[in-house]
Design an enzyme around this catalytic site. Structure first.
Site, short mmCIF file in Angstrom:
data_model
loop_
_atom_site.label_atom_id
_atom_site.label_comp_id
_atom_site.label_asym_id
_atom_site.label_seq_id
_atom_site.Cartn_x
_atom_site.Cartn_y
_atom_site.Cartn_z
CE LYS A 142 -3.93 -1.85 2.62
NZ LYS A 142 -4.94 -1.70 1.55
NE ARG A 153 -10.97 -9.84 -2.05
CZ ARG A 153 -11.30 -8.95 -2.96
NH1 ARG A 153 -11.62 -9.32 -4.19
NH2 ARG A 153 -11.33 -7.66 -2.67
N1 BES Z 1 -8.18 -3.80 4.35
C1 BES Z 1 -8.26 -3.41 3.00
C2 BES Z 1 -9.53 -2.62 2.68
C3 BES Z 1 -9.56 -1.22 3.17
C4 BES Z 1 -8.82 -0.23 2.53
C5 BES Z 1 -10.38 -0.87 4.20
C6 BES Z 1 -8.90 1.06 2.97
C7 BES Z 1 -10.47 0.44 4.62
C8 BES Z 1 -9.72 1.41 4.01
C9 BES Z 1 -8.26 -4.63 2.10
O1 BES Z 1 -7.48 -5.69 2.52
C10 BES Z 1 -7.72 -4.20 0.79
O2 BES Z 1 -6.59 -3.81 0.73
N2 BES Z 1 -8.54 -4.24 -0.24
C11 BES Z 1 -8.16 -3.82 -1.53
C12 BES Z 1 -8.76 -4.77 -2.53
C13 BES Z 1 -8.25 -4.58 -3.93
C14 BES Z 1 -6.81 -4.95 -4.00
C15 BES Z 1 -9.08 -5.43 -4.84
C16 BES Z 1 -8.69 -2.41 -1.74
O3 BES Z 1 -9.80 -2.11 -1.30
O4 BES Z 1 -7.97 -1.60 -2.32
MN MN Z 2 -5.47 -5.47 1.92
#
Ligand code: BES
Ligand code: MN
Ligand code: ZN
Length: 510
Positions: free
Chosen positions: A280, A354
């Protein structure tokens, strides 16, 4: 903070403070009216002098009110009397409790439960008062060496009900409010702890200590070797990138009969989500300590259920690990085998929630659940779609989704349904495995739920995406404890509808 329920007239309360409402423009509530009468119009004089308009959220503290037995009277502005909304009522309670906590009163008797809130009854108002008060007094200061302690904090709030015959209802509402507040507060504490303290092992330890606290609760922790035996290749693939060992927490609450099928709650317990190799960006990455809020709220709802000793069977299952980049971590393109046997192509290591949930969702088949609800901070897309006011809900059984939405409405912890239509399933196609772990940019919350739906065919299931609701960012950064109120309400509602059917069948036998 202690609560109790009482009935009786305001002028006769021997209390450090009596709390009554004033409506705009300068109109006394019934309790304020009673105090006014007993004091030969003292409160009306104060209002006439222009010290208080009754604007929502304003307060005025009066010492040694004439004609009353209390040391103080707190006037609380309630705004216009007609059509007071849920949110306005919460603001009224919030301003009253904030002011009480700042003044020297350690105990107060509150008459704000008499205010009419559109579409809400006494039970709701008492419960909200308890929940709101605990919300206002919550502090996330366990790790501060100097706490900004108030010298004489509010310790006890007595809530009044209009008639003696309301006492029972009031006490039940108070107990529900306290149980929910207890669950919310646990979820907040766990959520707010940093990733280096709230590790997977820490979460497991918390669950074990809950198990020791409640008779009807049994907690078991599965370790790496056992997870390997179960074939949880998807969950374990996420954990591989971290030095912290993964755990699967299984907490079984038995409040119902042995024949009764349980409700199963599954919570995402990523104690820190750096994204893995699909790392990230650094901005606000600290907030990814909140990626275990699904787990925290499942434990919170379980706690509320234990506190209320609800007559149901409830199982909480929490897969917990970290998602970090490392030489051993999942790489984009890796293919892993889930417990269900399905192979998954990990196209983005940041879609890890997931990957851990799917194995937990397969594991719980053994409980023959009546309903399964998973709770997860699953997608940033959900924050874009719904913002911070509603949790997302999707499911394979409309009555279950409906019950959750209703529980959200009545508890004031709202959720909104997104469509889980077959058309979206087409976005999940892999050239090399049974299923990829991402479905493209469009409808990210929905395709995440589509992924989970492939593993939940054997039972009634709903998924709650709490990415937008689990915590607040910015100056007031902190966990919210949501959706503990919604989940607890859902469990309470289930008991009540069971009671009703029981009543009906008993009658039909006659
Ligand atoms: N924990 C995150 C989702 C999230 C991001 C929650 C920001 C709250 C704020 C999750 O594990 C994630 O990173 N999801 C990705 C999925 C994508 C790679 C398909 C996302 O939402 O960017
Ligand atoms: Mn994630
Ligand atoms: Zn995550």
């Amino acid at each position: 903070m202690e609560f109790s329920i009482k009935s009786g007239s305001p002028e006769k309360q021997r209390s450090a403070c009596v709390v009554v409402g004033v409506f705009e423009p300068r109109r006394l509530s019934p309790a304020a009216e009673a105090l006014d009468k007993a004091s030969d119009g003292f409160l009306s004089t104060v209002l006439r002098r222009g010290d208080m308009e009754g604007k929502l959220g304003k307060t005025l503290l009066i010492h040694n009110p004439q004609g009353a037995m209390a040391d103080r009277v707190l006037l609380v502005g309630c705004g216009r009397e007609r059509d007071i909304s849920d949110q306005q009522y919460r603001e009224i309670i919030g301003s009253a409790v904030t002011r009480l906590d700042e003044t020297g009163t350690m105990e107060a008797t509150c008459y704000l439960t008499e205010i009419n809130v559109k579409g809400r009854d006494l039970h709701w108002k008492v419960r909200q008062t308890v929940e709101c008060s605990r919300e206002i007094l919550y502090r996330a200061d366990t790790l501060k060496t100097k706490k900004d302690d108030i010298r004489r904090p509010l310790r006890k709030l007595i809530l009044t009900v209009p008639r003696r015959s309301d006492l029972g209802n009031g006490e039940l509402a108070m107990r529900e409010g306290e149980a929910i507040a207890e669950g919310v507060s646990l979820a907040k504490d766990l959520g707010n702890l940093p990733g280096n303290i709230c590790t997977p092992a820490y979460l497991a330890k918390q669950a074990v200590s809950q198990g020791k606290k409640y008779n009807k609760l049994k907690v078991e922790i599965l370790q790496q070797a056992q997870l390997e035996k179960l074939g949880m290749g998807s969950f374990l693939s996420v954990a591989k990138g971290s030095r912290e060992a993964p755990h699967l927490i299984i907490a079984e609450y038995k409040g119902g009969t042995s024949k009764q099928k349980p409700v199963v709650l599954v919570g995402k317990g990523i104690t820190f989500d750096a994204g893995g190799i699909s790392i990230k960006p650094s901005a606000a990455m600290d907030e990814m300590k909140y990626d275990m809020c699904g787990a925290a709220t499942v434990l919170g709802a379980l706690t509320a259920c234990c506190e209320l000793e609800l007559p149901i069977n409830l199982v909480a299952v929490i897969p917990t690990c970290e998602n970090l980049p490392d030489g051993a971590a999942n790489k984009p393109g890796d293919i892993v085998t889930s417990m269900s046997g399905k192979t998954i192509e990990v196209l983005n290591t940041d879609a890890e929630g997931r990957l851990i949930l799917c194995d937990a969702l397969t594991y719980i088949e053994r409980f023959s659940p009546d309903a399964v609800i998973d709770v997860a901070t699953l997608t940033g897309a959900c924050v874009i779609a719904l913002g911070r006011h509603a949790s997302g809900v999707l499911g394979n059984h409309p009555p279950l989704v409906h019950d959750l939405l209703n529980a959200g409405k009545s508890s004031g912890d709202r959720a909104w349904e997104l469509p889980l239509w077959d058309e979206y399933q087409d976005q999940l196609k892999s050239n090399f495995a049974d299923i990829p772990n991402i479905g493209g940019r469009e409808g990210g919350t929905i395709t995440a739920a589509c992924f989970l739906s492939r593993f939940t065919k054997k039972y009634h299931w709903a998924h709650m995406d709490i990415a937008g609701t689990a915590w607040i960012s910015g100056e007031k950064k902190g966990a919210t404890g949501r959706p503990v109120p919604l989940l607890t309400q859902y469990l309470i509602d289930r008991c009540e509808s069971k009671d009703k059917t029981r009543g009906k069948s008993a009658k039909s036998k006659k």
